[in-house]
Enzyme design. Structure first.
Site, PDB file in Angstrom:
ATOM      1  N   HIS A   1      38.286 -35.316  49.947  1.00 37.48           N
ATOM      2  CA  HIS A   1      39.246 -36.339  50.646  1.00 37.48           C
ATOM      3  C   HIS A   1      37.953 -37.305  50.554  1.00 37.48           C
ATOM      4  O   HIS A   1      36.967 -37.426  49.581  1.00 37.48           O
ATOM      5  CB  HIS A   1      39.718 -35.927  50.616  1.00 37.48           C
ATOM      6  CG  HIS A   1      41.233 -36.997  51.421  1.00 37.48           C
ATOM      7  ND1 HIS A   1      41.214 -38.570  50.666  1.00 37.48           N
ATOM      8  CD2 HIS A   1      42.288 -37.387  51.892  1.00 37.48           C
ATOM      9  CE1 HIS A   1      42.336 -39.173  50.201  1.00 37.48           C
ATOM     10  NE2 HIS A   1      43.747 -38.618  51.410  1.00 37.48           N
TER      11      HIS A   1
ATOM     12  N   HIS B   1      39.585 -35.332  39.971  1.00 36.65           N
ATOM     13  CA  HIS B   1      40.754 -35.662  40.883  1.00 36.65           C
ATOM     14  C   HIS B   1      42.188 -35.318  40.303  1.00 36.65           C
ATOM     15  O   HIS B   1      41.833 -34.948  39.098  1.00 36.65           O
ATOM     16  CB  HIS B   1      41.023 -37.189  39.891  1.00 36.65           C
ATOM     17  CG  HIS B   1      41.412 -38.176  42.103  1.00 36.65           C
ATOM     18  ND1 HIS B   1      42.792 -38.233  41.664  1.00 36.65           N
ATOM     19  CD2 HIS B   1      41.576 -38.886  42.604  1.00 36.65           C
ATOM     20  CE1 HIS B   1      43.676 -38.911  43.098  1.00 36.65           C
ATOM     21  NE2 HIS B   1      42.460 -39.492  43.161  1.00 36.65           N
TER      22      HIS B   1
ATOM     23  N   ASP C   1      34.618 -42.381  44.830  1.00 37.94           N
ATOM     24  CA  ASP C   1      33.997 -42.295  45.746  1.00 37.94           C
ATOM     25  C   ASP C   1      32.478 -41.811  44.999  1.00 37.94           C
ATOM     26  O   ASP C   1      31.192 -41.854  45.680  1.00 37.94           O
ATOM     27  CB  ASP C   1      34.323 -40.863  46.656  1.00 37.94           C
ATOM     28  CG  ASP C   1      34.802 -41.085  47.628  1.00 37.94           C
ATOM     29  OD1 ASP C   1      35.821 -42.065  47.989  1.00 37.94           O
ATOM     30  OD2 ASP C   1      35.961 -40.097  47.605  1.00 37.94           O
TER      31      ASP C   1
HETATM   32  N1  CMC Z   1      32.698 -30.107  39.816  1.00 33.65           N
HETATM   33  C1  CMC Z   1      32.708 -28.933  39.167  1.00 33.65           C
HETATM   34  N2  CMC Z   1      34.059 -28.651  38.641  1.00 33.65           N
HETATM   35  C2  CMC Z   1      35.302 -29.413  38.859  1.00 33.65           C
HETATM   36  C3  CMC Z   1      35.261 -30.095  40.295  1.00 33.65           C
HETATM   37  C4  CMC Z   1      33.552 -30.897  40.214  1.00 33.65           C
HETATM   38  N3  CMC Z   1      33.882 -31.866  41.213  1.00 33.65           N
HETATM   39  N4  CMC Z   1      36.641 -30.942  39.975  1.00 33.65           N
HETATM   40  C5  CMC Z   1      36.946 -29.706  39.322  1.00 33.65           C
HETATM   41  N5  CMC Z   1      36.814 -28.686  39.209  1.00 33.65           N
HETATM   42  C6  CMC Z   1      37.041 -27.927  38.265  1.00 33.65           C
HETATM   43  C7  CMC Z   1      37.403 -26.628  39.029  1.00 33.65           C
HETATM   44  O1  CMC Z   1      36.492 -25.458  39.579  1.00 33.65           O
HETATM   45  C8  CMC Z   1      38.230 -25.824  38.362  1.00 33.65           C
HETATM   46  O2  CMC Z   1      37.556 -25.606  37.239  1.00 33.65           O
HETATM   47  P1  CMC Z   1      38.246 -24.090  36.456  1.00 33.65           P
HETATM   48  O3  CMC Z   1      39.850 -24.544  36.177  1.00 33.65           O
HETATM   49  O4  CMC Z   1      37.431 -23.518  35.456  1.00 33.65           O
HETATM   50  O5  CMC Z   1      38.672 -22.840  37.999  1.00 33.65           O
HETATM   51  C9  CMC Z   1      38.978 -27.260  36.976  1.00 33.65           C
HETATM   52  O6  CMC Z   1      37.678 -28.507  37.400  1.00 33.65           O
HETATM   53  C10 CMC Z   1      39.894 -27.957  38.439  1.00 33.65           C
HETATM   54  O7  CMC Z   1      39.670 -28.205  39.859  1.00 33.65           O
HETATM   55  P2  CMC Z   1      40.870 -28.061  40.606  1.00 33.65           P
HETATM   56  O8  CMC Z   1      39.890 -27.574  41.837  1.00 33.65           O
HETATM   57  O9  CMC Z   1      41.958 -26.914  40.285  1.00 33.65           O
HETATM   58  O10 CMC Z   1      41.086 -30.002  40.848  1.00 33.65           O
HETATM   59  P3  CMC Z   1      41.991 -29.633  42.399  1.00 33.65           P
HETATM   60  O11 CMC Z   1      43.029 -30.979  41.199  1.00 33.65           O
HETATM   61  O12 CMC Z   1      42.407 -28.990  43.066  1.00 33.65           O
HETATM   62  O13 CMC Z   1      41.097 -30.763  43.391  1.00 33.65           O
HETATM   63  C11 CMC Z   1      39.391 -32.609  43.752  1.00 33.65           C
HETATM   64  C12 CMC Z   1      40.099 -32.120  43.363  1.00 33.65           C
HETATM   65  C13 CMC Z   1      39.695 -33.505  43.645  1.00 33.65           C
HETATM   66  C14 CMC Z   1      39.695 -31.992  44.963  1.00 33.65           C
HETATM   67  C15 CMC Z   1      38.051 -31.778  42.966  1.00 33.65           C
HETATM   68  O14 CMC Z   1      37.582 -32.415  41.517  1.00 33.65           O
HETATM   69  C16 CMC Z   1      36.993 -31.740  43.975  1.00 33.65           C
HETATM   70  O15 CMC Z   1      36.233 -31.077  44.946  1.00 33.65           O
HETATM   71  N6  CMC Z   1      36.249 -32.851  43.518  1.00 33.65           N
HETATM   72  C17 CMC Z   1      34.597 -33.650  44.027  1.00 33.65           C
HETATM   73  C18 CMC Z   1      35.311 -34.038  45.725  1.00 33.65           C
HETATM   74  C19 CMC Z   1      35.766 -35.206  45.725  1.00 33.65           C
HETATM   75  O16 CMC Z   1      35.033 -35.795  44.848  1.00 33.65           O
HETATM   76  N7  CMC Z   1      36.785 -35.263  46.002  1.00 33.65           N
HETATM   77  C20 CMC Z   1      37.188 -37.455  46.044  1.00 33.65           C
HETATM   78  C21 CMC Z   1      38.385 -37.045  45.125  1.00 33.65           C
HETATM   79  S1  CMC Z   1      38.884 -38.933  44.666  1.00 33.65           S
HETATM   80  C22 CMC Z   1      39.104 -39.388  46.660  1.00 33.65           C
HETATM   81  C23 CMC Z   1      40.059 -39.303  46.983  1.00 33.65           C
HETATM   82  O17 CMC Z   1      41.323 -40.145  46.956  1.00 33.65           O
HETATM   83  O18 CMC Z   1      39.945 -38.857  48.137  1.00 33.65           O
END
Ligand code: CMC
Length: 438
Positions: free
Chosen positions: A277, A316, A372
């Site tokens: 987050h 996201h 971010d």
């Molecule tokens: N780098 C590499 N792969 C990723 C990333 C990333 N940053 N984000 C998602 N993926 C992949 C993930 O491995 C999955 O792949 P697969 O389908 O092969 O298993 C796919 O994309 C879907 O990911 P998810 O984890 O199911 O997506 P989510 O909606 O649960 O997670 C997230 C969203 C923001 C937690 C995630 O994208 C992430 O960890 N990003 C990095 C951390 C980040 O930048 N967070 C700030 C979010 S914006 C500010 C806020 O509002 O807090």
């Protein structure tokens, strides 16, 4: 996300469900593209069964409230506060305008703005208990840890914090939190630097006063570049709200117990601290430190694709398009670096973005830069340690959390209490200690 321009579903729209176990058919009314989860409860094998529940561990497909504060269309990359596009607000509004917009529902007239400013200023002070609490932390404590504790601790400063059902009292608490959150944030930063506390000066803007509290030297003097103040103001605007994200959901869930807003806001700060987050801004800078040169970008991205790590600041839950805040922040970063001089990390961040946006792994998963990705670079250019980056996010987001709190408290609600699928042992009898098998 319900498109406000789309006509609402008619009352006759229903979802038909057939239970293959019994052959029975059920109708769930459709409203705003949702069906009531409680409507599933009638679906059961036998009369004495508890009934069907929906399973949604990360609330990925569950609506928990009606809200009029923020609209997001994640597919199109649209973010509006109370109908106003974020791009227009970032360019034209300051944070005080946005506080009024989020809390009161519209942009302020000049006199409403003056009133809000004076009401917030009237609450600015250094509570002795907060100064003592922050002083008790080790200097290397994370500033978000200090802020979480200090915001929760504010509840002890006011005798009336439990009157959350009283609208007038809620407004007083909102003003106090808006006034004191930057004071506590600056206190945490100054404690880390071994500096004594400072308060804003007469006539400081919200962002200007915050910068003064952060940057004043031990003699109380601060040299604040107007472009830096403008950049921080825009970042506060961009971070102010983002509908039902992890921290807003935490605030709403905790507040549903009728606890005081300081405890609920502290829950929001705690949720925001995590690297998935608001903590991502800090993690982005740490990630950029691990990439020595532009030549190392492809190998780094490969490690993100194999699942060894995540590309921080990318992806996201809601946006499957460029995060509109990231676009504004990228331009803002360019302006800041024109003033402070180039940072090689900006070039590495841009290269990561360019290569990732052309790579099938990121394209197929619709992973784009989020808010971010570039924000930490600006905070670093302003001279702050990475631990402070999520603190800036928290100061901006406090306005959104409070708008959600007020919106929730003004309507009937129930305590948030999800269900689980129990998969532990069945009932068993007590075993005396010396008869246990280890
Ligand atoms: N780098 C590499 N792969 C990723 C990333 C990333 N940053 N984000 C998602 N993926 C992949 C993930 O491995 C999955 O792949 P697969 O389908 O092969 O298993 C796919 O994309 C879907 O990911 P998810 O984890 O199911 O997506 P989510 O909606 O649960 O997670 C997230 C969203 C923001 C937690 C995630 O994208 C992430 O960890 N990003 C990095 C951390 C980040 O930048 N967070 C700030 C979010 S914006 C500010 C806020 O509002 O807090």
């Amino acid at each position: 996300m319900t498109d406000p321009e789309k006509s609402p579903s008619s009352q006759r729209d229903v979802l038909l469900i057939e239970d293959s176990r019994t052959g029975r058919r059920f109708e769930l009314p459709i409203t705003d593209d949702t069906v009531p989860a409680m409507g599933l409860r009638d679906i059961r094998l036998q009369e004495e069964d508890f009934g069907m529940l929906s399973f949604d561990p990360a609330l990925t497909n569950t609506v928990t409230c009606r809200s009029s504060i923020t609209y997001i269309d994640g597919e199109a990359g649209i973010l509006n506060y109370r109908g106003y596009p974020i791009e227009q607000l970032a360019e034209n509004a300051d944070f005080l305008d946005v506080i009024h917009l989020l809390l009161e529902g519209d942009l302020p007239t000049p006199s409403q703005r003056d009133l809000l400013e004076s009401e917030i200023q009237a609450e600015v002070r250094l509570p002795d208990s907060s100064v003592a609490l922050i002083a008790s932390f080790p200097e290397d404590a994370h500033p978000m840890t200090m802020l979480t504790a200090a915001v929760a601790g504010l509840a002890s400063e006011f005798p009336d914090v439990e009157k959350v059902r009283d609208p007038g009292n809620r407004r007083a608490q909102v003003l106090r939190l808006l006034a004191l959150t930057p004071v506590l944030a600056a206190l945490a930063n100054r404690h880390s630097a071994g500096l004594p506390p400072v308060l804003p000066a007469e006539g400081d803007s919200y962002a200007g006063g915050f910068l003064r509290m952060l940057l004043s030297n031990p003699e109380g003097k601060a040299d604040i570049h107007p472009a830096m103040e403008r950049a921080l103001d825009a970042l506060l605007v961009l971070h102010a709200d983002h509908e039902q994200n992890c921290s807003a959901n935490a605030v709403r869930a905790v507040a549903s117990s009728l606890v005081n807003p300081y405890s609920a806001a502290a829950a929001g700060i705690a949720a925001l601290h995590g690297p998935l987050h608001g903590g991502a801004s800090q993690a982005v800078l740490q990630m950029l430190d691990e990439i020595p040169s532009l030549d190392d970008v492809p190998a780094f991205l490969d490690s993100c694709k194999t699942g060894e790590r995540r590309l921080m600041g990318f992806g996201h839950r809601v946006y499957h398009n460029y995060d509109p805040r990231a676009k504004v922040i990228r331009d803002l970063a360019a302006q800041v670096f024109e003033i402070v001089g180039d940072d090689p990390k900006l070039a590495i961040a841009k290269a990561l973005e360019t290569v990732a946006l052309e790579d099938d792994y990121f394209i197929s998963r619709k992973l784009f830069p989020n808010v971010d990705f570039y924000s930490g670079l600006i905070y670093a250019a302003l001279g702050f340690d990475p631990g402070m980056f999520p603190v800036f996010f928290a100061v901006g987001r406090m306005s959104g959390w409070l708008a959600h709190w007020e919106e929730m408290m003004a309507e009937p609600f129930k305590i948030v209490r999800p269900r689980q699928i129990y998969q532990g042992p069945a009932r068993r009898d007590w075993i005396p200690p010396d008869e246990r098998k280890g």
